[in-house]
Scaffold this active site. Structure first.
Site, PDB file in Angstrom:
ATOM      1  N   TYR A 181       0.860  -1.195   0.000  1.00  0.00           N
ATOM      2  CA  TYR A 181       0.000   0.000   0.000  1.00  0.00           C
ATOM      3  C   TYR A 181       0.887   1.232   0.000  1.00  0.00           C
ATOM      4  O   TYR A 181       1.814   1.332   0.804  1.00  0.00           O
ATOM      5  CB  TYR A 181      -0.921   0.027   1.227  1.00  0.00           C
ATOM      6  CG  TYR A 181      -2.359  -0.153   0.811  1.00  0.00           C
ATOM      7  CD1 TYR A 181      -2.997   0.817   0.043  1.00  0.00           C
ATOM      8  CD2 TYR A 181      -3.070  -1.300   1.133  1.00  0.00           C
ATOM      9  CE1 TYR A 181      -4.301   0.644  -0.394  1.00  0.00           C
ATOM     10  CE2 TYR A 181      -4.367  -1.477   0.705  1.00  0.00           C
ATOM     11  CZ  TYR A 181      -4.980  -0.500  -0.059  1.00  0.00           C
ATOM     12  OH  TYR A 181      -6.262  -0.665  -0.495  1.00  0.00           O
TER      13      TYR A 181
ATOM     14  N   GLU B 141      -0.459   4.750  -0.635  1.00  0.00           N
ATOM     15  CA  GLU B 141      -1.250   5.969  -0.898  1.00  0.00           C
ATOM     16  C   GLU B 141      -0.379   7.200  -0.684  1.00  0.00           C
ATOM     17  O   GLU B 141       0.385   7.284   0.281  1.00  0.00           O
ATOM     18  CB  GLU B 141      -2.456   6.014   0.044  1.00  0.00           C
ATOM     19  CG  GLU B 141      -3.542   5.043  -0.390  1.00  0.00           C
ATOM     20  CD  GLU B 141      -4.581   4.812   0.688  1.00  0.00           C
ATOM     21  OE1 GLU B 141      -4.222   4.864   1.872  1.00  0.00           O
ATOM     22  OE2 GLU B 141      -5.735   4.577   0.327  1.00  0.00           O
TER      23      GLU B 141
ATOM     24  N   ASP C  21      -6.359  14.027 -25.095  1.00  0.00           N
ATOM     25  CA  ASP C  21      -6.356  12.606 -24.737  1.00  0.00           C
ATOM     26  C   ASP C  21      -5.603  11.895 -25.864  1.00  0.00           C
ATOM     27  O   ASP C  21      -6.149  11.637 -26.934  1.00  0.00           O
ATOM     28  CB  ASP C  21      -7.804  12.124 -24.636  1.00  0.00           C
ATOM     29  CG  ASP C  21      -7.894  10.629 -24.326  1.00  0.00           C
ATOM     30  OD1 ASP C  21      -6.866   9.932 -24.425  1.00  0.00           O
ATOM     31  OD2 ASP C  21      -9.002  10.160 -24.000  1.00  0.00           O
TER      32      ASP C  21
ATOM     33  N   THR D 122      -3.348   6.478 -22.204  1.00  0.00           N
ATOM     34  CA  THR D 122      -3.194   5.111 -21.730  1.00  0.00           C
ATOM     35  C   THR D 122      -1.750   4.728 -21.986  1.00  0.00           C
ATOM     36  O   THR D 122      -1.048   5.381 -22.774  1.00  0.00           O
ATOM     37  CB  THR D 122      -4.128   4.130 -22.474  1.00  0.00           C
ATOM     38  OG1 THR D 122      -3.923   4.286 -23.868  1.00  0.00           O
ATOM     39  CG2 THR D 122      -5.584   4.376 -22.135  1.00  0.00           C
TER      40      THR D 122
ATOM     41  N   LYS E 237      -1.390   1.110 -25.446  1.00  0.00           N
ATOM     42  CA  LYS E 237      -1.724   1.055 -26.879  1.00  0.00           C
ATOM     43  C   LYS E 237      -0.415   1.212 -27.665  1.00  0.00           C
ATOM     44  O   LYS E 237       0.462   0.358 -27.551  1.00  0.00           O
ATOM     45  CB  LYS E 237      -2.777   2.112 -27.204  1.00  0.00           C
ATOM     46  CG  LYS E 237      -4.095   1.900 -26.446  1.00  0.00           C
ATOM     47  CD  LYS E 237      -5.135   2.896 -26.856  1.00  0.00           C
ATOM     48  CE  LYS E 237      -6.503   2.630 -26.329  1.00  0.00           C
ATOM     49  NZ  LYS E 237      -6.760   2.893 -24.932  1.00  0.00           N
TER      50      LYS E 237
ATOM     51  N   ARG F  89      -1.200  -2.319 -19.049  1.00  0.00           N
ATOM     52  CA  ARG F  89      -2.521  -1.683 -19.057  1.00  0.00           C
ATOM     53  C   ARG F  89      -2.558  -0.632 -17.948  1.00  0.00           C
ATOM     54  O   ARG F  89      -2.320  -0.947 -16.779  1.00  0.00           O
ATOM     55  CB  ARG F  89      -3.574  -2.768 -18.820  1.00  0.00           C
ATOM     56  CG  ARG F  89      -5.006  -2.336 -18.908  1.00  0.00           C
ATOM     57  CD  ARG F  89      -5.902  -3.546 -19.140  1.00  0.00           C
ATOM     58  NE  ARG F  89      -5.542  -4.156 -20.413  1.00  0.00           N
ATOM     59  CZ  ARG F  89      -5.924  -3.694 -21.610  1.00  0.00           C
ATOM     60  NH1 ARG F  89      -6.715  -2.647 -21.707  1.00  0.00           N
ATOM     61  NH2 ARG F  89      -5.528  -4.290 -22.708  1.00  0.00           N
TER      62      ARG F  89
HETATM   63  C1  LIG Z   1      -8.988   8.039 -26.659  1.00  0.00           C
HETATM   64  C2  LIG Z   1      -9.200   7.109 -25.504  1.00  0.00           C
HETATM   65  N1  LIG Z   1      -9.261   7.612 -24.259  1.00  0.00           N
HETATM   66  C3  LIG Z   1      -9.459   6.836 -23.187  1.00  0.00           C
HETATM   67  C4  LIG Z   1      -9.598   5.473 -23.316  1.00  0.00           C
HETATM   68  C5  LIG Z   1      -9.924   4.661 -22.087  1.00  0.00           C
HETATM   69  O1  LIG Z   1      -8.934   3.811 -21.710  1.00  0.00           O
HETATM   70  P1  LIG Z   1      -9.242   2.571 -20.732  1.00  0.00           P
HETATM   71  O2  LIG Z   1      -9.907   1.537 -21.569  1.00  0.00           O
HETATM   72  O3  LIG Z   1      -7.888   2.197 -20.232  1.00  0.00           O
HETATM   73  O4  LIG Z   1     -10.139   3.074 -19.644  1.00  0.00           O
HETATM   74  C6  LIG Z   1      -9.525   4.890 -24.585  1.00  0.00           C
HETATM   75  C7  LIG Z   1      -9.654   3.421 -24.714  1.00  0.00           C
HETATM   76  O5  LIG Z   1      -9.772   2.843 -25.729  1.00  0.00           O
HETATM   77  C8  LIG Z   1      -9.333   5.733 -25.714  1.00  0.00           C
HETATM   78  O6  LIG Z   1      -9.297   5.242 -26.953  1.00  0.00           O
END
Ligand SMILES: Cc1ncc(COP(=O)(O)O)c(C=O)c1O
Length: 428
Positions: free
Chosen positions: A52, A54, A198, A224, A227, A233
């Protein structure tokens, strides 16, 4: 080590072995997936999961975090070096949590946000009605131009001036073209909004400087790690220190993000995953990672050219990133039917909406393909072109058994020629 599972939980062990065999024997073209390195996999299966921690490095709520601090600090430092970011939070469990934490850091419930429409390639957490984001904030959406199927920045500016959002979100899950983040900055500045990018899908390309860089222009960047970045993950939030819209506030933007992740929306971090993020970021800092990303672009383009040459329409006419979106209306098969048919041949893809899709989301007109995972396996542009030609033949002749046989044979040939995880032997 994995042999412990074999005796303690044979049912789970058998599923793990089945999944490895499935990954090995198929052509993985789901654009959001990749194959993490053996070092990344190994790190996730370590004792780090027991702790843990935090808080943040040097400021924890529990003792005994000296080694966890080393791992988290390395992840932070490597992410900063890779992306040139001022501040990085590596604790987000997943992309969706990263987006929730980012929103919560700067928005109040009911605030207005402008983001890309799910039907045009956006993500659920960009304000879809079924998502917490769409319920908690007032999202308005921009789409793509009806004819070019590309982002129309003048139109987005016009919409932003009408909506007056507090936040503009750029980034997508199914957009095959580069995104001009500087244009988004200008739009955000014109209406006094924050800009969040994002970059979940394109983070690997950004790291390799093969996609316009959001770091210098966005206030907050979420990504993320699993990918194109090819890590475990999970997710990260990168941000500027300065809070553009609240320069006199008690906390700067980095502090707001950190407290929004913990204690705002998460408890104990996944230390085994954070260490694996550090391992993958070290891999991404090597020159070979740039070569890998260049191959991803070349291979995805080769796949697209072969499909287009065989008469399948590509949304926007092509690609300049790691993914392709096929409009299957051009050959009279639905996205759902195509996904199932290709699955039978060992070609793994996913059905997807296309812009202005005449069909329902449950069985849309499109199919999304990506080149990142098979490039990790070592396939070349010539292999990708063969996949494109064979895939198109099967999709155009869905009931023809020799087209299916030919596709299965290609999948078998390529998966044997480029073995996946040869170093993992689960049968010992
Ligand atoms: C552009 C985008 N943002 C956020 C996410 C969310 O990621 P997660 O599946 O890890 O929650 C994805 C997932 O495919 C995504 O394509």
């Amino acid at each position: 080590m994995l042999n412990f599972i074999a005796s303690s939980d044979p049912k789970i062990w058998s599923a793990i072995k089945g999944e490895l065999a499935r990954q090995r024997s198929g052509l993985e073209m789901i654009a959001s997936e990749n194959f993490a390195s053996p070092a990344v996999l190994e790190t996730m299966g370590t004792v780090l999961t027991n702790k843990y921690s935090e808080g943040y490095p040097g400021k924890r709520y529990y003792g005994g975090n000296e080694f966890i601090d080393i791992c988290e600090q390395l992840a932070i430092d490597r992410a900063k070096a890779l992306f040139g970011a001022e501040h990085v939070n590596v604790q987000s469990h997943a992309g969706s949590q990263a987006n929730l934490s980012a929103y919560a850091a700067i928005l109040k419930a009911g605030d207005k946000v402008l983001a890309m429409d799910l039907a045009c390639g956006g993500h659920l957490t960009h304000g879809a009605k079924v998502s917490f984001t769409g319920k908690n904030y007032q999202f308005q959406h921009y789409g793509v131009d009806k004819d070019t199927e590309r982002l129309d920045y003048d139109k987005i500016l016009f919409t932003a001036q009408e909506v007056r959002p507090k936040l503009i979100v750029a980034g997508a899950s199914a957009y095959p073209r580069q995104i001009n983040f500087s244009k988004f900055r200008q739009i955000a500045d014109a209406v006094g909004a924050y800009l969040m990018v994002d970059m979940a899908h394109i983070a690997g390309l950004v790291a390799a400087k093969l996609h316009p860089d959001p770091i210098a222009v966005a206030d907050i960047i979420t990504t993320t790690t699993h990918k194109t970045l090819r890590g475990p993950r999970g997710a990260m939030i990168l941000c500027a220190l300065n809070d553009r819209l609240d320069p006199e506030g008690k906390k700067n933007l980095a502090q707001k993000i950190d407290s929004s992740v913990f204690p705002g929306s998460q408890g104990g971090p996944l230390d085994h995953v954070i260490a694996a993020k550090a391992v993958s970021l070290h891999e991404a800092l090597q020159p070979s990672f740039v070569d890998y990303q260049k191959s991803v672009l070349a291979n995805t383009a080769a796949l697209g050219s072969a499909l287009a040459a065989a008469g399948i329409r590509l949304v926007t006419g092509g690609t300049d990133n790691h993914l392709l979106l096929l409009d299957l209306n051009s050959i009279n098969i639905t996205g759902g039917e195509a996904e199932k048919l290709l699955d039978q041949a060992g070609f793994f893809t996913n059905k997807n909406m296309i812009p202005n899709d005449p069909r329902k989301p449950t069985d849309p007109s499109g199919l999304r393909l990506g080149g990142a995972a098979l490039t990790t396996r070592g396939l070349t542009a010539t292999d990708f072109a063969s996949i494109g030609t064979t895939m198109a033949n099967l999709l155009k002749n869905p009931t023809n058994s020799s087209a299916l046989k030919e596709a299965k044979e290609l999948a078998t040939h390529l998966t044997q020629a480029y073995p996946l995880y040869p170093e993992l032997n689960y049968d010992r």
